[in-house]
Design a protein around this motif. Structure first.
Motif, mmCIF file in Angstrom:
data_model
loop_
_atom_site.group_PDB
_atom_site.id
_atom_site.type_symbol
_atom_site.label_atom_id
_atom_site.label_comp_id
_atom_site.label_asym_id
_atom_site.label_seq_id
_atom_site.Cartn_x
_atom_site.Cartn_y
_atom_site.Cartn_z
ATOM 1 N N HIS A 22 0.974 -1.297 -0.331
ATOM 2 C CA HIS A 22 0.077 -0.190 -0.009
ATOM 3 C C HIS A 22 0.987 1.459 0.051
ATOM 4 O O HIS A 22 1.273 1.873 0.956
ATOM 5 C CB HIS A 22 -0.729 -0.022 1.208
ATOM 6 N N THR A 23 1.808 2.113 -0.828
ATOM 7 C CA THR A 23 2.089 2.195 -1.523
ATOM 8 C C THR A 23 1.490 4.076 -1.113
ATOM 9 O O THR A 23 0.911 4.225 -0.732
ATOM 10 C CB THR A 23 3.045 2.947 -2.660
ATOM 11 N N ALA A 24 2.292 5.022 -0.533
ATOM 12 C CA ALA A 24 1.635 6.793 -0.333
ATOM 13 C C ALA A 24 1.202 6.962 -2.531
ATOM 14 O O ALA A 24 -0.049 7.553 -2.176
ATOM 15 C CB ALA A 24 3.310 7.927 -0.478
ATOM 16 N N GLN A 25 2.031 6.394 -2.725
ATOM 17 C CA GLN A 25 0.888 6.924 -4.211
ATOM 18 C C GLN A 25 0.108 6.261 -4.492
ATOM 19 O O GLN A 25 -1.451 7.006 -5.703
ATOM 20 C CB GLN A 25 2.088 6.484 -5.141
ATOM 21 N N ARG A 26 -0.242 4.863 -4.686
ATOM 22 C CA ARG A 26 -1.614 4.545 -4.367
ATOM 23 C C ARG A 26 -2.506 5.289 -3.537
ATOM 24 O O ARG A 26 -3.504 5.284 -3.626
ATOM 25 C CB ARG A 26 -1.906 3.308 -3.925
ATOM 26 N N GLU A 27 -2.155 5.548 -1.970
ATOM 27 C CA GLU A 27 -3.093 5.959 -1.670
ATOM 28 C C GLU A 27 -3.206 7.628 -2.377
ATOM 29 O O GLU A 27 -4.764 7.952 -1.916
ATOM 30 C CB GLU A 27 -2.146 5.788 -0.208
ATOM 31 N N GLU A 28 -3.131 8.383 -2.257
ATOM 32 C CA GLU A 28 -2.823 9.467 -2.977
ATOM 33 C C GLU A 28 -4.172 9.187 -4.475
ATOM 34 O O GLU A 28 -5.226 9.859 -4.825
ATOM 35 C CB GLU A 28 -2.065 9.852 -3.748
ATOM 36 N N TYR A 46 -5.939 11.099 -13.493
ATOM 37 C CA TYR A 46 -4.123 11.624 -13.773
ATOM 38 C C TYR A 46 -3.980 13.385 -14.187
ATOM 39 O O TYR A 46 -2.797 13.936 -13.024
ATOM 40 C CB TYR A 46 -3.056 11.184 -15.245
ATOM 41 N N LEU A 47 -4.492 13.831 -14.759
ATOM 42 C CA LEU A 47 -4.703 15.188 -15.230
ATOM 43 C C LEU A 47 -4.827 16.214 -13.922
ATOM 44 O O LEU A 47 -4.470 17.184 -13.915
ATOM 45 C CB LEU A 47 -5.384 15.971 -16.225
ATOM 46 N N LEU A 48 -5.094 15.744 -12.708
ATOM 47 C CA LEU A 48 -6.357 16.037 -11.734
ATOM 48 C C LEU A 48 -4.612 15.743 -10.631
ATOM 49 O O LEU A 48 -4.369 16.894 -9.631
ATOM 50 C CB LEU A 48 -7.361 15.127 -11.307
ATOM 51 N N LEU A 49 -4.709 14.921 -10.639
ATOM 52 C CA LEU A 49 -3.449 14.167 -9.420
ATOM 53 C C LEU A 49 -2.180 15.145 -9.615
ATOM 54 O O LEU A 49 -1.468 15.445 -9.308
ATOM 55 C CB LEU A 49 -2.544 12.634 -9.627
ATOM 56 N N LYS A 52 -1.212 18.577 -8.051
ATOM 57 C CA LYS A 52 -0.445 18.247 -6.374
ATOM 58 C C LYS A 52 0.586 17.289 -6.596
ATOM 59 O O LYS A 52 1.523 17.509 -5.507
ATOM 60 C CB LYS A 52 -1.639 18.033 -5.750
ATOM 61 N N LYS A 53 0.710 15.811 -7.238
ATOM 62 C CA LYS A 53 1.146 15.010 -7.548
ATOM 63 C C LYS A 53 1.982 14.859 -8.412
ATOM 64 O O LYS A 53 1.968 14.010 -8.927
ATOM 65 C CB LYS A 53 0.789 14.100 -6.716
ATOM 66 N N PRO A 54 3.534 15.812 -8.394
ATOM 67 C CA PRO A 54 3.421 15.447 -10.643
ATOM 68 C C PRO A 54 4.601 14.481 -10.591
ATOM 69 O O PRO A 54 4.612 14.355 -11.101
ATOM 70 C CB PRO A 54 4.267 16.318 -10.386
ATOM 71 N N ALA A 55 4.809 13.705 -9.525
ATOM 72 C CA ALA A 55 5.853 12.272 -9.381
ATOM 73 C C ALA A 55 4.723 11.228 -10.206
ATOM 74 O O ALA A 55 5.374 10.146 -10.143
ATOM 75 C CB ALA A 55 5.958 11.912 -7.946
ATOM 76 N N ILE A 56 3.135 11.144 -10.095
ATOM 77 C CA ILE A 56 2.844 10.134 -9.958
ATOM 78 C C ILE A 56 2.710 9.966 -11.403
ATOM 79 O O ILE A 56 2.323 11.026 -12.474
ATOM 80 C CB ILE A 56 1.063 10.635 -9.329
ATOM 81 N N GLY A 57 3.243 8.576 -12.214
ATOM 82 C CA GLY A 57 2.922 8.960 -13.974
ATOM 83 C C GLY A 57 1.806 8.348 -14.393
ATOM 84 O O GLY A 57 1.124 7.537 -13.783
ATOM 85 N N PHE A 58 1.106 8.201 -15.492
ATOM 86 C CA PHE A 58 -0.671 7.907 -15.843
ATOM 87 C C PHE A 58 0.046 6.750 -15.976
ATOM 88 O O PHE A 58 -1.325 5.764 -15.139
ATOM 89 C CB PHE A 58 -0.221 8.387 -17.608
#
Ligand SMILES: [Zn+2]
Ligand SMILES: [Zn+2]
Length: 150
Positions: A22-28, A46-49, A52-58
């Motif tokens: 359960h990673t922080a990215q999955r949680e976001e 993806y665009l919404l995230l 705020k969270k540019p590190a999360i990839g598509f």
């Protein structure tokens, strides 16, 4: 602001069962998904995230949405076009959709008659139906007004 404790629990135990973290990215992604009461594509989320969270990839967003479906928190909906959309499933009742072919506006509705219709179909074809999808297309009030259509 809603808290998503139950959903988080469901997702956590699903991931555990799969041997996934359960990673922080999955949680976001889960949080962003639950905060939106819409029918959106993986791109939309993806665009919404991204802001705020540019590190999360598509790819991560896409894969996480698939996991949410498997965990019964999300379901795929095919409305207009060929792109799959996602909506909340957990703690949401079964419903149908009306889609405006002009602006894409989507309304959710309950069709009580569906239940008796389903029973009739099951009897006639000796099937046990596990799912049904009724899609209604048309033009919404505003789109008709713009073009002076009745
Ligand atoms: Zn419209
Ligand atoms: Zn819906």
């Amino acid at each position: 602001m809603m808290d998503f404790k139950e959903e988080k629990k469901v997702f956590s135990s699903f991931l555990k069962g799969r041997g996934l973290k359960h990673t922080a990215q999955r949680e976001e992604i889960l949080k962003a998904f639950l905060s939106e009461e819409r029918h959106f594509t993986a791109e939309d989320l993806y665009l919404l995230l991204k802001e705020k969270k540019p590190a999360i990839g598509f790819a991560t967003v896409y894969r996480t949405l698939k996991l949410l479906c498997e965990a019964n928190l999300a379901s795929e909906v095919y409305l207009e076009g060929s792109r799959v959309r996602y909506e909340h499933k957990y703690r949401h009742e079964m419903h149908e959709h009306i889609v405006c072919v002009n602006c894409g506006k989507t309304i959710e509705l309950k069709v009580p008659e569906m239940e008796s219709l389903t029973k009739k179909i099951e009897k006639k074809y000796k099937f046990k139906l596990t799912e049904h999808r009724l899609k209604l297309f048309g033009k919404c009030e505003e789109c008709r007004r713009d073009k002076n259509e009745e």
